[in-house]
Design a protein around this motif. Sequence first.
Motif, PDB file in Angstrom:
ATOM      1  N   ARG A   1      -3.259  -0.010  -9.336  1.00 36.07           N
ATOM      2  CA  ARG A   1      -4.279  -0.679  -8.538  1.00 36.07           C
ATOM      3  C   ARG A   1      -4.082  -0.306  -7.069  1.00 36.07           C
ATOM      4  O   ARG A   1      -2.968  -0.380  -6.554  1.00 36.07           O
ATOM      5  CB  ARG A   1      -4.118  -2.207  -8.721  1.00 36.07           C
ATOM      6  N   ASN A   2      -5.154   0.092  -6.401  1.00 33.80           N
ATOM      7  CA  ASN A   2      -5.094   0.526  -4.991  1.00 33.80           C
ATOM      8  C   ASN A   2      -3.974   1.538  -4.761  1.00 33.80           C
ATOM      9  O   ASN A   2      -3.252   1.483  -3.769  1.00 33.80           O
ATOM     10  CB  ASN A   2      -4.866  -0.684  -4.059  1.00 33.80           C
TER      11      ASN A   2
ATOM     12  N   PHE B   1      12.296   5.261  -8.368  1.00 25.21           N
ATOM     13  CA  PHE B   1      10.918   5.519  -7.915  1.00 25.21           C
ATOM     14  C   PHE B   1      10.656   5.079  -6.471  1.00 25.21           C
ATOM     15  O   PHE B   1       9.523   5.141  -6.019  1.00 25.21           O
ATOM     16  CB  PHE B   1       9.927   4.797  -8.842  1.00 25.21           C
ATOM     17  N   ASN B   2      11.689   4.556  -5.807  1.00 29.28           N
ATOM     18  CA  ASN B   2      11.509   4.005  -4.457  1.00 29.28           C
ATOM     19  C   ASN B   2      10.492   2.870  -4.430  1.00 29.28           C
ATOM     20  O   ASN B   2       9.673   2.771  -3.520  1.00 29.28           O
ATOM     21  CB  ASN B   2      11.092   5.088  -3.456  1.00 29.28           C
ATOM     22  N   TRP B   3      10.526   2.040  -5.443  1.00 26.55           N
ATOM     23  CA  TRP B   3       9.651   0.869  -5.474  1.00 26.55           C
ATOM     24  C   TRP B   3      10.343  -0.307  -4.793  1.00 26.55           C
ATOM     25  O   TRP B   3      11.571  -0.351  -4.687  1.00 26.55           O
ATOM     26  CB  TRP B   3       9.343   0.469  -6.925  1.00 26.55           C
ATOM     27  N   GLN B   4       9.537  -1.261  -4.375  1.00 24.73           N
ATOM     28  CA  GLN B   4      10.092  -2.472  -3.759  1.00 24.73           C
ATOM     29  C   GLN B   4      10.515  -3.442  -4.877  1.00 24.73           C
ATOM     30  O   GLN B   4       9.684  -3.863  -5.673  1.00 24.73           O
ATOM     31  CB  GLN B   4       9.001  -3.122  -2.890  1.00 24.73           C
TER      32      GLN B   4
ATOM     33  N   ALA C   1       1.482  -9.199  -3.564  1.00 23.96           N
ATOM     34  CA  ALA C   1       0.101  -8.799  -3.258  1.00 23.96           C
ATOM     35  C   ALA C   1       0.010  -8.177  -1.868  1.00 23.96           C
ATOM     36  O   ALA C   1      -0.842  -7.322  -1.616  1.00 23.96           O
ATOM     37  CB  ALA C   1      -0.818 -10.014  -3.370  1.00 23.96           C
ATOM     38  N   ASP C   2       0.898  -8.586  -0.967  1.00 26.31           N
ATOM     39  CA  ASP C   2       0.886  -8.087   0.418  1.00 26.31           C
ATOM     40  C   ASP C   2       1.734  -6.839   0.615  1.00 26.31           C
ATOM     41  O   ASP C   2       1.805  -6.307   1.719  1.00 26.31           O
ATOM     42  CB  ASP C   2       1.469  -9.170   1.344  1.00 26.31           C
ATOM     43  N   THR C   3       2.449  -6.411  -0.434  1.00 26.70           N
ATOM     44  CA  THR C   3       3.354  -5.263  -0.295  1.00 26.70           C
ATOM     45  C   THR C   3       2.555  -3.969  -0.437  1.00 26.70           C
ATOM     46  O   THR C   3       1.857  -3.784  -1.434  1.00 26.70           O
ATOM     47  CB  THR C   3       4.467  -5.325  -1.378  1.00 26.70           C
ATOM     48  N   PRO C   4       2.636  -3.079   0.544  1.00 23.12           N
ATOM     49  CA  PRO C   4       1.778  -1.888   0.508  1.00 23.12           C
ATOM     50  C   PRO C   4       2.243  -0.817  -0.474  1.00 23.12           C
ATOM     51  O   PRO C   4       1.487   0.084  -0.800  1.00 23.12           O
ATOM     52  CB  PRO C   4       1.833  -1.367   1.949  1.00 23.12           C
TER      53      PRO C   4
END
Length: 217
Positions: free
Chosen positions: A2-3, A29-32, A74-77
């Motif tokens: 998504r986005n 994957f360098n994900w938060q 939801a706010d994490t880019p």
Amino acid sequence: MRNGRYYVTVAGNIGVGKSTLVGILAEEFNWQPYYELVADHPYLDDYYRDRERWGFHSQIWFLTQRYQQHLEIADTPISVCQDRSIYEDYEVFVKGLLEQRILSHRDFRTYRQLFLALVQSIAPPTLLIHLYASVPTLIRRINERDRPAERAIPPAYLEHLNRRYDEWLRRFELCPVLRIETDDLDFAHDAAARREVVELIAQTLGLRGMVQERFVP
Ligand SMILES: Nc1ncnc2c1ncn2[C@@H]1O[C@H](COP(=O)(O)OP(=O)(O)OP(=O)(O)O)[C@@H](O)[C@H]1O
């Protein structure tokens, strides 16, 4: 996706390896990463002393923390991976407390109304990973971790949670579910098992080429 970002949530029983996998995904994957918050639970001691009296309060605290985390997600880019989602609070734990008669029907209905109102504003995950392990494996992992509060968890409770997970995920339709059986897949300590699990998740998300590139020595 998504986005342009992934939101992967990891579901599963106590001690199955959720936070281990979230750490691995964040690294690969360098994900938060978003971990479960259990510290500073203001009702936990009271709850263990008297579950009927404090079960509802305790669950409202969990729900509030989890909802705040979903707002942060939801706010994490960038893409994120999450250790347990708000859906498990309701589907596994709260329904379980009702089944065990720790929660009254009246409190359950109040909780459900609040839960349903909150989840309306939450975007569903891209993928839910269900980590599964049998009860003897769970007990081994919980003992290995050796947290004092967990020493007395009865095997029957872990069995009950495994059943609740299966019952819930048979009905779950908000996003695809990838079930990973971990009894014989030690991605916490074995590099080959870790590669296998990362590859499987990458393939499921359509990230295969990227992961293969990372594996080139
Ligand atoms: N696939 C696995 N095989 C063997 N051991 C594992 C595996 N995954 C995790 N472990 C070990 O099991 C223990 C529990 O793992 P972890 O803390 O990640 O579980 P968890 O699901 O996040 O638990 P909780 O939700 O209760 O915090 C740790 O000691 C970890 O090293």
